[in-house]
Design a protein around this motif. Structure first.
Motif, mmCIF file in Angstrom:
data_model
loop_
_atom_site.group_PDB
_atom_site.id
_atom_site.type_symbol
_atom_site.label_atom_id
_atom_site.label_comp_id
_atom_site.label_asym_id
_atom_site.label_seq_id
_atom_site.Cartn_x
_atom_site.Cartn_y
_atom_site.Cartn_z
ATOM 1 N N HIS A 14 -33.557 6.764 -26.964
ATOM 2 C CA HIS A 14 -32.663 5.669 -26.554
ATOM 3 C C HIS A 14 -32.839 4.480 -27.516
ATOM 4 O O HIS A 14 -33.469 3.476 -27.189
ATOM 5 C CB HIS A 14 -32.953 5.262 -25.110
ATOM 6 N N PHE A 15 -32.248 4.613 -28.705
ATOM 7 C CA PHE A 15 -32.371 3.556 -29.711
ATOM 8 C C PHE A 15 -31.738 2.251 -29.246
ATOM 9 O O PHE A 15 -32.282 1.168 -29.457
ATOM 10 C CB PHE A 15 -31.701 4.001 -31.016
ATOM 11 N N LEU A 16 -30.569 2.350 -28.634
ATOM 12 C CA LEU A 16 -29.815 1.145 -28.270
ATOM 13 C C LEU A 16 -30.463 0.343 -27.148
ATOM 14 O O LEU A 16 -30.085 -0.805 -26.907
ATOM 15 C CB LEU A 16 -28.392 1.535 -27.888
ATOM 16 N N LYS A 17 -31.438 0.931 -26.480
ATOM 17 C CA LYS A 17 -32.130 0.228 -25.393
ATOM 18 C C LYS A 17 -32.809 -1.037 -25.906
ATOM 19 O O LYS A 17 -32.911 -2.040 -25.192
ATOM 20 C CB LYS A 17 -33.157 1.165 -24.753
ATOM 21 N N TRP A 18 -33.266 -0.984 -27.170
ATOM 22 C CA TRP A 18 -34.018 -2.110 -27.744
ATOM 23 C C TRP A 18 -33.189 -2.873 -28.781
ATOM 24 O O TRP A 18 -33.741 -3.525 -29.656
ATOM 25 C CB TRP A 18 -35.309 -1.603 -28.397
ATOM 26 N N ARG A 19 -31.874 -2.809 -28.676
ATOM 27 C CA ARG A 19 -31.031 -3.404 -29.720
ATOM 28 C C ARG A 19 -31.173 -4.929 -29.801
ATOM 29 O O ARG A 19 -31.186 -5.498 -30.894
ATOM 30 C CB ARG A 19 -29.568 -3.029 -29.513
ATOM 31 N N THR A 286 -32.889 2.735 -43.765
ATOM 32 C CA THR A 286 -32.851 3.643 -42.616
ATOM 33 C C THR A 286 -32.845 2.846 -41.307
ATOM 34 O O THR A 286 -32.080 3.144 -40.381
ATOM 35 C CB THR A 286 -34.068 4.577 -42.645
ATOM 36 N N TYR A 287 -33.695 1.835 -41.242
ATOM 37 C CA TYR A 287 -33.777 0.990 -40.041
ATOM 38 C C TYR A 287 -32.437 0.296 -39.763
ATOM 39 O O TYR A 287 -31.955 0.280 -38.622
ATOM 40 C CB TYR A 287 -34.885 -0.041 -40.240
ATOM 41 N N SER A 288 -31.811 -0.264 -40.812
ATOM 42 C CA SER A 288 -30.572 -1.016 -40.603
ATOM 43 C C SER A 288 -29.418 -0.116 -40.187
ATOM 44 O O SER A 288 -28.534 -0.538 -39.445
ATOM 45 C CB SER A 288 -30.201 -1.785 -41.877
ATOM 46 N N SER A 289 -29.412 1.133 -40.654
ATOM 47 C CA SER A 289 -28.347 2.062 -40.253
ATOM 48 C C SER A 289 -28.411 2.352 -38.760
ATOM 49 O O SER A 289 -27.381 2.562 -38.113
ATOM 50 C CB SER A 289 -28.467 3.369 -41.047
ATOM 51 N N ILE A 290 -29.630 2.362 -38.216
ATOM 52 C CA ILE A 290 -29.810 2.673 -36.791
ATOM 53 C C ILE A 290 -29.720 1.426 -35.924
ATOM 54 O O ILE A 290 -29.013 1.406 -34.907
ATOM 55 C CB ILE A 290 -31.168 3.370 -36.573
ATOM 56 N N TYR A 291 -30.444 0.368 -36.309
ATOM 57 C CA TYR A 291 -30.580 -0.795 -35.437
ATOM 58 C C TYR A 291 -29.704 -1.985 -35.820
ATOM 59 O O TYR A 291 -29.657 -2.971 -35.085
ATOM 60 C CB TYR A 291 -32.038 -1.244 -35.396
ATOM 61 N N MET A 292 -29.014 -1.938 -36.969
ATOM 62 C CA MET A 292 -28.118 -3.019 -37.348
ATOM 63 C C MET A 292 -26.664 -2.563 -37.325
ATOM 64 O O MET A 292 -25.822 -3.117 -36.627
ATOM 65 C CB MET A 292 -28.469 -3.534 -38.761
ATOM 66 N N ALA A 293 -26.370 -1.524 -38.128
ATOM 67 C CA ALA A 293 -24.980 -1.094 -38.298
ATOM 68 C C ALA A 293 -24.386 -0.504 -37.027
ATOM 69 O O ALA A 293 -23.208 -0.715 -36.730
ATOM 70 C CB ALA A 293 -24.900 -0.071 -39.433
#
Length: 325
Positions: A14-19, A286-293
């Protein structure tokens, strides 16, 4: 024989949980990076500031005699040198402004370099000159301006491309992710004071390309899933899309990092800054593709209807007629 899978097929993180916390952290890192850039500045190489740089190694010494060198070079009458340790403690770079008239007479620069290296070798028998680089002030200014324009135009062109291929929200998300990656890379050089030259500009352009590639893969899967799962809440759909591309992301990043680790540990010192920049870029890209973009699409109001073609009145009437018939 079963193939090794670093990311199982049923992975559901659940990546978006910590957006929100990650966005706050990233915003603070971007701000801190630019504060360090303005406070510390970048250690611009001869490529960007002009002048002459002489690299010297003291083979028989544990540390370079920086204070003694500064006094010895100043006595030669060419002005105050900028001396910094370069690589190992016994290696230094000596930067000098070009002598007046060197634009018209390049021989003056060569004479200055010869006089400085001769004086250093006379005072320090173990001194070894590893290289002498010279760039005129006019050329260096043009290189710096061109390099910065290349970075800005690359990010803008990439955002326009994604805007055309997807939707405007995706272009904004990609641009934000690229600003994040470039800012943190520049911040690294402001904090460490590693030399910033044309090689680092090339490294940042490489990071932009890698980050874009990773972002497009995620965005392409998001677009497919928006068409497939029309009723799925957007946060869940984004998590699904990121998890579905995670195996590709991990394998690509891991293979690159193995190569970069070898270069960092065993590679020549002359490309250390280049390698360090790309290594950081792999992580932040890699981090920005998941947690930024990806998460920014929620705040930019992307919906399941974003990729549904708009139906004209004539098309609507024809569809209704077919349904009644």
């Amino acid at each position: 024989m079963r193939l090794l899978k670093l990311v199982p097929d049923d992975t559901n993180i659940h990546f978006l949980k910590w957006r929100v916390p990650f966005f706050v952290v990233s915003g603070l890192l971007i701000l801190l990076s630019w504060v360090m850039i303005f406070v510390n500045g970048l250690n611009l190489g001869v490529d960007f500031i002009g002048g002459q740089m002489i690299r010297v190694t003291f083979a028989q010494s544990a540390e370079a005699p920086v204070a003694a060198l500064r006094g010895e070079v100043e006595k030669l009458g060419y002005g105050e040198p900028t001396i910094q340790r370069f690589g190992q403690p016994n290696q230094v770079s000596i930067r000098m402004k070009l002598p007046e008239g060197s634009e018209k007479d390049p021989g003056l620069s060569e004479a200055m370099a010869t006089k400085i290296t001769t004086a250093i070798k006379a005072a320090h028998p173990d001194a070894r000159v590893d290289g002498v680089d010279s760039v005129s002030g006019k050329v260096s200014g043009e290189l710096y301006a061109t390099g910065m324009k290349a970075l800005v135009f690359a990010m803008i062109a990439i955002s326009i491309y994604i805007w055309v291929r997807f939707e405007w929200q995706f272009g904004v998300g990609a641009l934000f992710a690229l600003v994040h990656d470039v800012s943190l890379t520049l911040g690294l050089f402001a904090v460490t004071h590693m030399e910033f030259d044309l090689n680092i500009v090339a490294a940042i352009l490489t990071i932009i390309g890698y980050s874009l590639n990773d972002t497009i893969v995620v965005y392409d899967r998001i677009r497919e899933n928006l068409k497939k799962f029309r009723r799925m809440p957007l946060p869940e759909l984004l998590d699904l899309s990121v998890n579905e591309t995670l195996a590709r992301t991990v394998m690509t990043s891991l293979t690159l990092l193995i190569t970069l680790a070898a270069l960092l540990l065993l590679g020549p010192k002359v490309i250390f800054g280049f390698t360090a920049a790309i290594t950081l870029g792999i992580f932040v890209g890699t981090y920005s593709s998941i947690y930024m973009a990806a998460p920014i699409l929620i705040w930019l109001k992307v919906t399941s209807n974003s990729f549904v073609p708009t139906e004209t009145e004539l098309e609507r009437q024809e569809r209704l007629a077919r349904e009644r018939g």
